[in-house]
Design an enzyme around this catalytic site. Structure first.
Site, PDB file in Angstrom:
ATOM      1  N   GLY A  66       9.018  19.166  11.070  1.00 52.72           N
ATOM      2  CA  GLY A  66      10.334  18.981  11.710  1.00 52.72           C
ATOM      3  C   GLY A  66      11.243  18.142  10.823  1.00 52.72           C
ATOM      4  O   GLY A  66      12.071  17.367  11.300  1.00 52.72           O
TER       5      GLY A  66
ATOM      6  N   LYS B 255       6.426  14.216  27.153  1.00 48.35           N
ATOM      7  CA  LYS B 255       6.159  12.995  26.372  1.00 48.35           C
ATOM      8  C   LYS B 255       5.112  12.122  27.066  1.00 48.35           C
ATOM      9  O   LYS B 255       4.247  11.541  26.420  1.00 48.35           O
ATOM     10  CB  LYS B 255       7.460  12.203  26.171  1.00 48.35           C
ATOM     11  CG  LYS B 255       8.457  12.867  25.214  1.00 48.35           C
ATOM     12  CD  LYS B 255       7.921  12.968  23.789  1.00 48.35           C
ATOM     13  CE  LYS B 255       8.946  13.512  22.828  1.00 48.35           C
ATOM     14  NZ  LYS B 255       8.418  13.747  21.478  1.00 48.35           N
TER      15      LYS B 255
ATOM     16  N   TYR C 252      11.153  17.308  29.413  1.00 50.25           N
ATOM     17  CA  TYR C 252      10.956  16.541  28.183  1.00 50.25           C
ATOM     18  C   TYR C 252      10.136  15.270  28.469  1.00 50.25           C
ATOM     19  O   TYR C 252       9.154  14.981  27.772  1.00 50.25           O
ATOM     20  CB  TYR C 252      12.331  16.184  27.629  1.00 50.25           C
ATOM     21  CG  TYR C 252      12.360  15.345  26.386  1.00 50.25           C
ATOM     22  CD1 TYR C 252      11.953  15.844  25.158  1.00 50.25           C
ATOM     23  CD2 TYR C 252      12.841  14.036  26.427  1.00 50.25           C
ATOM     24  CE1 TYR C 252      12.021  15.076  24.010  1.00 50.25           C
ATOM     25  CE2 TYR C 252      12.918  13.261  25.287  1.00 50.25           C
ATOM     26  CZ  TYR C 252      12.507  13.781  24.080  1.00 50.25           C
ATOM     27  OH  TYR C 252      12.584  13.009  22.938  1.00 50.25           O
TER      28      TYR C 252
END
Ligand SMILES: NC(=O)c1ccc[n+]([C@@H]2O[C@H](COP(=O)([O-])OP(=O)(O)OC[C@H]3O[C@@H](n4cnc5c(N)ncnc54)[C@H](O)[C@@H]3O)[C@@H](O)[C@H]2O)c1
Length: 318
Positions: free
Chosen positions: A9, A147, A143
């Site tokens: 990434g 996480k 999200y």
């Protein structure tokens, strides 16, 4: 043997700056940048670059072996705003990429992993001010759920398989070199571009939405510090709270006005307001400071000055 590092990434907001910072320390050839897309920045092509889909375990394994990688920074993810639009894709990317890197650790193909968590692990039932390291965590976004689950898996792989994985709960990160990737705190970056371009900005969060934030230089410094710390100093193997500054859109607008007096801030909250409302106002990061010596440098005034200068310099180049 010197460390050989892979950033997954690497074209993103954090990955791009992390790659350059690690290349400054270890040399261009020791840091392999990778992403699912080719880099737009010429800077990343100064050293090795590989196209890699982090969800493909076999390709991941081949790349690690080809470059004899021992340390991986797993920065690929779908961020909060975008993941609310594509919940299943967000979950799939965030969890599969994490499992792939953890399994490379479990198979002893790599020896050290960095994986970022986020303040999104907290939720509306979490104490909002000076949120402690250990507290109620009931995230309400895809999200945040990814996480929080990711943190538990990191702790599990460390305890069960001895994988040396290290993690930080980043607050909202502010930088100008690479555009942000679809998070809820992107307003605090867009404001600088618009302030310079049109002397006005319409915030998608309301004026009094306080959120924990940090300048990118501090975040990069924290990331490298936690990875360089001796393993026995890293006592928390889920993820560390990390704090820089905390401010509202109105407070940020006031600081921008101090530099550009004609600047006009407007407010038109969208779906990201609900995400921001579920997150803490400020974070207590005592453990990071005690365990591995974290300190931050940038206050709000410094951030505003650096951002205005940085965005201006980008526009002069373009
Ligand atoms: N930026 C922030 O404010 C912030 C705050 C908290 C946590 N984080 C976390 O930090 C990490 C990096 O965030 P960022 O802001 O740099 O994100 P970003 O969206 O800017 O960058 C993510 C990068 O991952 C790449 N990517 C997407 N799918 C991929 C795949 N399948 N394989 C390989 N690469 C893929 C994208 O092309 C992109 O370049 C993420 O885990 C994010 O959740 C960021």
């Amino acid at each position: 043997m010197p460390s050989k590092i892979l950033i997954v990434g690497a074209c993103g907001q954090i990955g791009s700056e992390l790659t350059l910072a690690l290349r400054d320390i270890h040399g261009n050839d020791a840091v392999v940048a990778s992403d699912i897309k080719s880099p737009s920045s010429a800077l990343l092509s100064k050293g090795p670059f590989e196209v890699l889909d982090a969800t493909n375990y076999d390709d991941f394994k081949t790349l690690v072996s080809k470059h004899q990688i021992d340390t991986v920074y797993m920065m690929a993810a779908m961020l909060s705003g975008t993941a609310e639009k594509y919940p299943e894709k967000g979950w799939d990317l965030n969890m599969t990429s994490l499992f792939n890197v953890l399994n490379l650790g479990k198979e002893e193909l790599i020896s050290k992993i960095f994986w970022p968590s986020s303040i999104a692990v907290f939720g509306p039932t979490t104490p909002k001010v000076d949120t402690p390291q250990q507290t109620i965590m009931e995230p309400t976004t895809v999200y945040g759920i990814s996480k929080q689950a990711g943190e538990r898996w990191c702790a599990y792989y460390n305890k069960r398989y001895g994988v040396d994985v290290r993690s930080i709960r980043y607050p909202g990160l502010i930088s100008y070199k690479t555009p942000p990737g679809g998070g809820t705190t992107d307003y605090a970056i867009e404001i600088f571009h618009e302030a310079l371009k049109s002397k006005a900005y319409t915030s998608f969060l309301s004026e009094d939405t306080a959120l924990p934030m940090m300048y990118m230089d501090d975040a990069i410094h924290a990331t490298i510090s936690i990875m360089e710390a001796p393993s026995d100093k890293i006592k928390i193997r889920s993820s560390y709270n990390l704090s820089g500054v905390s401010f509202t859109p109105e407070e940020l607008a006031q600081q921008v006005k101090n530099q550009i007096p004609e600047f006009q801030m407007n407010y038109n909250p969208d779906f990201r307001q609900a995400i921001a409302d579920s997150w803490p106002d400020s974070i207590d990061d005592t453990e990071a400071r005690t365990d591995w010596g974290w300190t931050h440098d940038f206050n709000l005034e410094m951030i505003v000055k650096e951002m205005l200068e940085g965005v201006k310099s980008l526009e002069e180049v373009n």
